[in-house]
Design an enzyme around this catalytic site. Structure first.
Site, short mmCIF file in Angstrom:
data_model
loop_
_atom_site.label_atom_id
_atom_site.label_comp_id
_atom_site.label_asym_id
_atom_site.label_seq_id
_atom_site.Cartn_x
_atom_site.Cartn_y
_atom_site.Cartn_z
N HIS A 130 0.90 -1.11 0.07
CA HIS A 130 0.00 0.09 -0.08
C HIS A 130 1.06 1.24 0.00
O HIS A 130 0.61 2.06 -0.83
CB HIS A 130 -0.82 0.07 1.38
CG HIS A 130 -1.86 1.12 1.30
ND1 HIS A 130 -3.14 1.13 1.02
CD2 HIS A 130 -1.41 2.43 1.73
CE1 HIS A 130 -3.60 2.33 1.51
NE2 HIS A 130 -2.62 3.29 1.87
N GLU A 131 1.82 1.23 0.72
CA GLU A 131 2.73 2.54 1.05
C GLU A 131 3.46 2.62 -0.25
O GLU A 131 3.82 3.68 -0.94
CB GLU A 131 3.93 2.20 2.09
CG GLU A 131 3.11 2.08 3.29
CD GLU A 131 1.82 3.36 3.94
OE1 GLU A 131 1.81 4.23 3.22
OE2 GLU A 131 0.81 2.88 4.49
CO CO Z 1 -2.44 5.17 2.25
#
Ligand code: CO
Length: 159
Positions: A130-131
């Site tokens: 996600h990051e």
């Molecule tokens: Co985010």
């Protein structure tokens, strides 16, 4: 240290590609320290530099057990697929399900510029993916397969 303002979807900085870090200096360390304070304050699991308006390839992740600072990360490999429930500090009103790898192997630099490799699954692996997307200007709502009701009481687990 200071709590930084987290940008919310609609800010165009969130959609830009971040640039590699070349200086592992006090300025970087101060930003990382601020990111940790901001993440703790927001009760999240991860935070990427573009979310505080800095277009550098830096993120932090904390699954409750492991704390990672990842600078100039590269995804070396992924294995499998799974559907996970996800949230993002920059999209506070949204919760949705996305397909993420079962495990991800990532190489990155730490705050001193030294390389390390990490293989992770579960929440940490999800968070790394996600990051990483944030650094390419990708918000997870573009990957959501189905939406869910946000839980009002907590921001826990948001990235
Ligand atoms: Co985010």
């Amino acid at each position: 240290m200071a709590i930084r303002n987290i940008l919310i979807k609609g800010d165009e900085l969130l959609l830009k590609r971040s640039k590699p870090v070349t200086k592992f200096d006090k300025r970087l360390h101060d930003m990382l320290d601020d990111m940790w304070e901001t993440l703790r304050d927001a009760n999240g699991a991860g935070l990427a530099a573009p979310q505080i308006g800095v277009l550098k390839r830096v993120f932090i992740a904390d699954d409750g057990e492991t704390k990672l600072e990842c600078i100039n990360p590269e995804i070396l490999s992924t294995e499998g697929e799974r559907e996970v429930r996800e949230g993002c500090l920059s999209l506070p009103d949204l919760v949705g399900y996305v397909i993420r790898p079962e495990t991800v192997t990532m190489r990155a630099q730490n705050r001193s510029g030294e390389y390390f490799t990490v293989t992770a699954g579960e929440l940490l692996g999800q968070c790394l993916c996600h990051e990483y997307d944030h650094l390419d200007g990708i918000l997870y709502d573009t990957k959501v397969t189905r939406f869910d009701e946000p839980e009002e009481e907590t921001g826990s687990g948001r990235e």
